[in-house]
Design an enzyme around this catalytic site. Structure first.
Site, PDB file in Angstrom:
ATOM      1  N   GLU A 305     -41.819  76.344 -23.713  1.00 40.07           N
ATOM      2  CA  GLU A 305     -40.865  75.462 -23.046  1.00 40.07           C
ATOM      3  C   GLU A 305     -40.931  74.051 -23.617  1.00 40.07           C
ATOM      4  O   GLU A 305     -42.001  73.434 -23.665  1.00 40.07           O
ATOM      5  CB  GLU A 305     -41.179  75.431 -21.544  1.00 40.07           C
ATOM      6  CG  GLU A 305     -40.092  74.831 -20.699  1.00 40.07           C
ATOM      7  CD  GLU A 305     -38.841  75.687 -20.679  1.00 40.07           C
ATOM      8  OE1 GLU A 305     -37.743  75.093 -20.729  1.00 40.07           O
ATOM      9  OE2 GLU A 305     -38.934  76.926 -20.631  1.00 40.07           O
ATOM     10  N   ASP A 306     -39.798  73.537 -24.062  1.00 39.42           N
ATOM     11  CA  ASP A 306     -39.650  72.138 -24.479  1.00 39.42           C
ATOM     12  C   ASP A 306     -40.611  71.715 -25.586  1.00 39.42           C
ATOM     13  O   ASP A 306     -41.187  70.620 -25.545  1.00 39.42           O
ATOM     14  CB  ASP A 306     -39.772  71.210 -23.265  1.00 39.42           C
ATOM     15  CG  ASP A 306     -38.530  71.297 -22.378  1.00 39.42           C
ATOM     16  OD1 ASP A 306     -37.547  71.912 -22.811  1.00 39.42           O
ATOM     17  OD2 ASP A 306     -38.556  70.744 -21.260  1.00 39.42           O
ATOM     18  N   ASN A 470     -29.090  68.438 -21.013  1.00 41.04           N
ATOM     19  CA  ASN A 470     -29.732  68.001 -19.775  1.00 41.04           C
ATOM     20  C   ASN A 470     -30.558  66.751 -20.027  1.00 41.04           C
ATOM     21  O   ASN A 470     -31.019  66.538 -21.146  1.00 41.04           O
ATOM     22  CB  ASN A 470     -30.650  69.113 -19.240  1.00 41.04           C
ATOM     23  CG  ASN A 470     -29.876  70.300 -18.722  1.00 41.04           C
ATOM     24  OD1 ASN A 470     -28.879  70.140 -18.036  1.00 41.04           O
ATOM     25  ND2 ASN A 470     -30.336  71.499 -19.043  1.00 41.04           N
TER      26      ASN A 470
END
Length: 614
Positions: A305-306, A470
């Site tokens: 993630e990320d 986002n």
């Protein structure tokens, strides 16, 4: 000598009677009892005449003491155990049986009334971050009530526990930090990662969400404070996908940060050094991946993630053949966007192969979505994937990706370098390529300008515009801008939520291409089938399953994604399709195959309802 008869509580502990058990005995105290030292006198007393059984009060500040941990299934400790605490919902019989008399007010309050009270309190907060902190506090004191609240009010609370509010929470994580959630593995733990994993109290872990904090949403390098993302994602794995909270493990790998503001922040909770790169970084990740497999087995799902682009692609490529790994930024985003595109086709008309796509942004999300679209197009037309890719164009910070730039491109951009004259600006690319669908994955806000949207509307009756970056502040355009500038003709979706928009007397409900539609169901499907690897066919199956949940009633309202109110049902259908594909590909290890995978998925889901205690 300490009289056991005069201390019935100690007698119970030592004999192991009832519900109470000793997990750790302080060695020095045990020796004192065995050797006959008299602690039962005034000299051993701390303030107020309380007997200092453990020797803490008369130890000097520089003397070492051993922290006692006594686990009891009742009493004061039960009220501070988030997994079992029910607050005022403990019944009269439970209060008697578990030594809770006097520890709670006399009123009884069932779970539904507790939920009503908490929602009332949450709605009093005007600042989203305050709601986030309140939800995290609830999770730490009453786990089941937290998930009951989130499941029953998912559309209202999803933006609180996840994007966009989680972005602000990560930025301020050092200031709002209360107690650790998950594991922090830093360069200090190199060579000891397996030991660190063993420090986590749960042994049966099914899903790990891990980040190194280098590219949190569209906010950049937040270092150790990126922990808010794994914590938030795993809350959704439970609430939306039904995985047990105890089977979920959030992890942050701290290799430093290049964010000067954080390095100079006195409240920063991570390593105060520049990011490690190259061999040092690779060795730490290799040790981590090896330790996870050694400690939790072959079938633990590891969700990246990320991570920054260069690491994200490399890690996914390196470990996809040896571990059960999934990158939500590359694969999850791609799957949910493809589902939205398949739904949008029912409003636009035509087939996927009839469309021309233009992406602003050629990083993890952009290239991941493009590749999955090409795979689905190839599947539908039976044409080689190379042919399908020619319908998809990407624009990066240097302009349109074309073949004349191929030598200078990163490896993951090269498949998208087509024959065309160089173009610098997005607007010129839109006018030249004339796409039917415009995708924003740039992480840069306000890049879909009025001129860009008007150009899309000039040659498309129903231009499809997805502003996917986002959080909300980084969205390429707002829902209101897309509908207004296209004169109400756009089919719009975004990564973060936007409120409905009224234009010319008609209300438009924007879609949200939120990864939360996909990853909980995907994870559940992998787990119930005992899958050992993730394949692209599973992602396509997830996209098709999500698109199939959009009904004519939803289309009539302008929706291209189903409402989140039905998310657990949606997740069960996605899980069933993913599990079926795992069985078809020979990658499932849980045999025999259940006859009804949807029912089986639903039966495996965690319920947040309170349990009754003996």
């Amino acid at each position: 000598m300490l009289s056991v008869k005069r201390h019935p509580f100690l007698l119970k502990l030592l004999l192991g009677r009832g519900e109470r058990r000793v997990f750790a005995l302080m060695e020095s105290t045990t020796n004192t009892m065995v050797n006959g030292s008299d602690l039962d006198n005034n000299n051993a007393a701390g303030g107020g005449g309380v007997v200092d059984v453990y020797g803490e009060d008369f130890a000097t500040e520089d003397q070492l003491i051993t922290p006692w941990t006594v686990s009891v299934a009742s009493g004061y400790t039960l009220l501070r155990d988030p997994r079992h605490n029910k607050g005022l919902a403990f019944t009269e019989n439970e209060r008697d049986a578990h030594y809770l008399r006097g520890l709670l007010p006399p009123a009884l309050m069932n779970q539904e009334l507790q939920e009503k009270r908490l929602m009332h309190n949450l709605r009093q907060y005007k600042v989203p971050l305050q709601r986030y902190v309140a939800m995290m506090d609830l999770q730490e004191r009453n786990e089941r009530l937290f998930y009951k609240l989130l499941i029953d009010n998912v559309e209202e609370l999803l933006p609180v526990v996840y994007t966009p509010t989680v972005g602000e929470a990560c930025q301020k994580y050092g200031s709002i930090f209360r107690r650790p959630q998950g594991l922090y593995i830093s360069l200090k733990e190199k060579g000891k990662i397996l030991e660190v994993l063993k420090n986590w109290p749960e042994r049966n872990i099914q899903v790990i969400v891990v980040t190194d904090g280098e590219r949190i949403l569209g906010l950049g390098d937040l270092g150790c404070q990126g922990m808010g993302i794994p914590v938030g994602k795993l809350s959704l794995y439970t609430a939306l996908g039904g995985l047990r909270p105890s089977a979920c493990l959030p992890i942050t790998i701290d290799v430093g940060t290049n964010n000067e503001q954080l390095l100079n922040d006195e409240f920063y909770i991570g390593l105060r050094q520049k990011r490690a790169t190259g061999q040092e970084y690779a060795e730490l990740l290799q040790e981590f991946m090896t330790a996870v497999k050694q400690n939790y087995g072959e079938k633990v799902l590891i969700q990246f993630e990320d991570f920054a682009n260069h690491n994200a692609f490399e890690l996914l490529s390196k470990y996809s053949s040896s571990h059960l790994v999934f990158n939500d930024d590359i694969q999850g985003t791609a799957s949910v966007v493809l589902a939205g595109i398949l739904s949008a086709l029912k409003l636009v008309g035509g087939t996927l192969a009839d469309q021309t796509f233009l992406f602003l942004g050629a990083g993890e999300a952009g290239t991941g979505i493009a590749e999955l679209i090409a795979l689905e197009m190839s599947k539908q037309t039976k044409a080689p994937i190379e042919e399908a890719r020619k319908k998809i164009w990407l624009v990066d910070s240097k302009g349109l990706i074309v073949s004349s730039r191929k030598e200078s491109l990163q490896h993951f951009k090269k498949p998208w370098a087509h024959e065309h004259a160089p173009i610098k600006s997005l607007l010129d690319a839109v006018k030249a390529i004339k796409p039917t669908m415009l995708m924003g994955t740039s992480g840069v806000g306000k890049t879909f300008t009025k001129e860009v949207v008007e150009a899309m509307a000039s040659f498309n009756e129903k231009p499809v515009i997805f502003a996917l970056s986002n959080p909300t502040s980084q969205s390429e355009c707002t829902a209101e801008e897309a509908y207004t500038w296209s004169k109400g003709r756009a089919i719009f979706a975004s990564g973060s939520p936007f409120d409905p928009v009224e234009y010319n007397g008609k209300v438009f409900v924007p879609g949200q291409g939120n990864n939360a539609y996909i990853f909980p169901g995907l994870g559940l499907g992998l787990i119930i089938s005992g899958a050992i690897r993730v394949r692209d066919e599973m992602l396509l199956a997830a996209s098709e399953a999500l698109a199939a949940q959009v009904t004519q009633e939803h289309f009539d309202k302008g929706l291209i994604y189903p409402p989140f109110t039905n998310i657990r049902k949606i997740s069960a259908h996605i899980a069933a399709k993913v599990a079926a594909k795992a069985y078809d590909l020979g990658l499932a290890s849980r045999l025999p195959r259940p006859k009804d995978l949807v029912s089986y998925a639903e039966s495996c889901m965690y319920s947040p309802m309170y349990r009754s205690y003996r």
